[in-house]
Enzyme design. Structure first.
Site, PDB file in Angstrom:
ATOM      1  N   SER A  79       0.835  -1.199   0.000  1.00 55.40           N
ATOM      2  CA  SER A  79       0.000   0.000   0.000  1.00 55.40           C
ATOM      3  C   SER A  79       0.876   1.258   0.000  1.00 55.40           C
ATOM      4  O   SER A  79       1.684   1.441  -0.895  1.00 55.40           O
ATOM      5  CB  SER A  79      -0.959  -0.036   1.201  1.00 55.40           C
ATOM      6  OG  SER A  79      -2.014   0.873   1.035  1.00 55.40           O
ATOM      7  N   ASP A 178      -9.851  -5.630  -4.214  1.00 55.11           N
ATOM      8  CA  ASP A 178      -9.293  -4.610  -3.326  1.00 55.11           C
ATOM      9  C   ASP A 178     -10.268  -3.437  -3.196  1.00 55.11           C
ATOM     10  O   ASP A 178     -10.639  -2.820  -4.191  1.00 55.11           O
ATOM     11  CB  ASP A 178      -7.955  -4.119  -3.912  1.00 55.11           C
ATOM     12  CG  ASP A 178      -7.160  -3.265  -2.944  1.00 55.11           C
ATOM     13  OD1 ASP A 178      -7.772  -2.585  -2.096  1.00 55.11           O
ATOM     14  OD2 ASP A 178      -5.925  -3.278  -3.043  1.00 55.11           O
ATOM     15  N   HIS A 208      -7.701  -5.733   0.000  1.00 49.28           N
ATOM     16  CA  HIS A 208      -6.555  -4.844   0.179  1.00 49.28           C
ATOM     17  C   HIS A 208      -5.451  -5.497   1.006  1.00 49.28           C
ATOM     18  O   HIS A 208      -4.275  -5.396   0.670  1.00 49.28           O
ATOM     19  CB  HIS A 208      -6.997  -3.523   0.816  1.00 49.28           C
ATOM     20  CG  HIS A 208      -5.902  -2.496   0.811  1.00 49.28           C
ATOM     21  ND1 HIS A 208      -5.281  -2.088  -0.353  1.00 49.28           N
ATOM     22  CD2 HIS A 208      -5.295  -1.803   1.820  1.00 49.28           C
ATOM     23  CE1 HIS A 208      -4.348  -1.188  -0.062  1.00 49.28           C
ATOM     24  NE2 HIS A 208      -4.341  -1.007   1.253  1.00 49.28           N
TER      25      HIS A 208
END
Length: 232
Positions: A79, A178, A208
């Site tokens: 991320s 996601d 995610h």
């Protein structure tokens, strides 16, 4: 030759986000794996007055320490950690990059709404306490100052103009389910990278928190093979 792996977690997260992959790497190799906790992150969030620079500096210090112990370093970024990984790769000699759910684009509204809908359905059935995703988002929303969200966006903007300067081999892993980072983010990075050797792996079931996906063992093996492949 000693290989070191620096793993960088995401915004409002902690080492737990990448721990399953770290455990897998340590089980299959003799590599040295390090996962620093960025300022204000970890088990309890304290993000007030924490800047984008403080996060990047903490990751940079961890990289310098790892470089003292390893001959070659691979960075795995999850991320926001993917953005910081790219930032470090622009400034230091890095063997390879692995970008997991890299947050270069805004939230995927459609998938987030789907996850909220599922949480709402669970609430109606009295099962909300059993929905871990809901509690994760709830905790983050309650403990994330608006100023910190703006610092996160600063990280995005700092790195964005320089994707084409990256030339290391890069493996991108993106979950098709996601709710935070849209599928187009992976394509966006892939197309902008200056790297000759680059690939995208799509996780069919990945949300995610990609290291906790149902098919994680499949992409763990694929990515480790990419990491282990000799590069000159």
């Amino acid at each position: 030759m000693k290989i070191g792996v620096l793993m960088i977690h995401g915004f409002t997260g902690g080492p737990f986000e990448v721990q399953p992959f770290a455990d897998y790497i340590e089980e299959k190799t003799d590599w040295l794996v390090k996962i620093p906790t960025l300022p204000g992150h970890g088990g309890s969030l304290d993000l007030k007055h924490k800047s984008a620079e403080s996060w990047m500096m903490a990751a940079e210090l961890a990289l310098k320490e790892l470089k003292k112990q390893a001959d070659r370093v691979i960075i795995v970024g999850f991320s926001m950690g993917g953005l910081i990984a790219m930032y470090l790769a622009m400034r230091y000699k890095i063997e390879k990059l692995v970008l997991l759910s890299a947050a270069v684009k805004y939230i995927s509204a459609g998938q987030l709404l789907e996850e909220v809908r599922v949480a709402a359905a669970d609430a109606v059935k009295g099962r909300l306490a059993q929905n871990p995703l809901f509690h994760l988002y709830e905790y983050k929303l309650l403990n994330t100052p608006v100023t910190s969200a703006l610092e996160f966006l600063r990280v995005v903007k700092m790195v964005e103009p320089y994707y084409d300067k990256l030339t290391q081999p890069v493996c991108i892993v993106q979950g098709k389910k996601d709710g935070i980072v849209p599928m187009t983010a992976a394509e966006h990075i892939y197309n902008q990278l200056g790297s000759v050797e680059k690939e995208i792996y799509h996780s069919d079931n990945g949300q995610h928190l990609i290291c906790y996906s149902d098919d994680c063992e499949e992409w763990f093996a694929h990515v480790l093979a990419f990491m282990a492949k000799p590069h000159e």
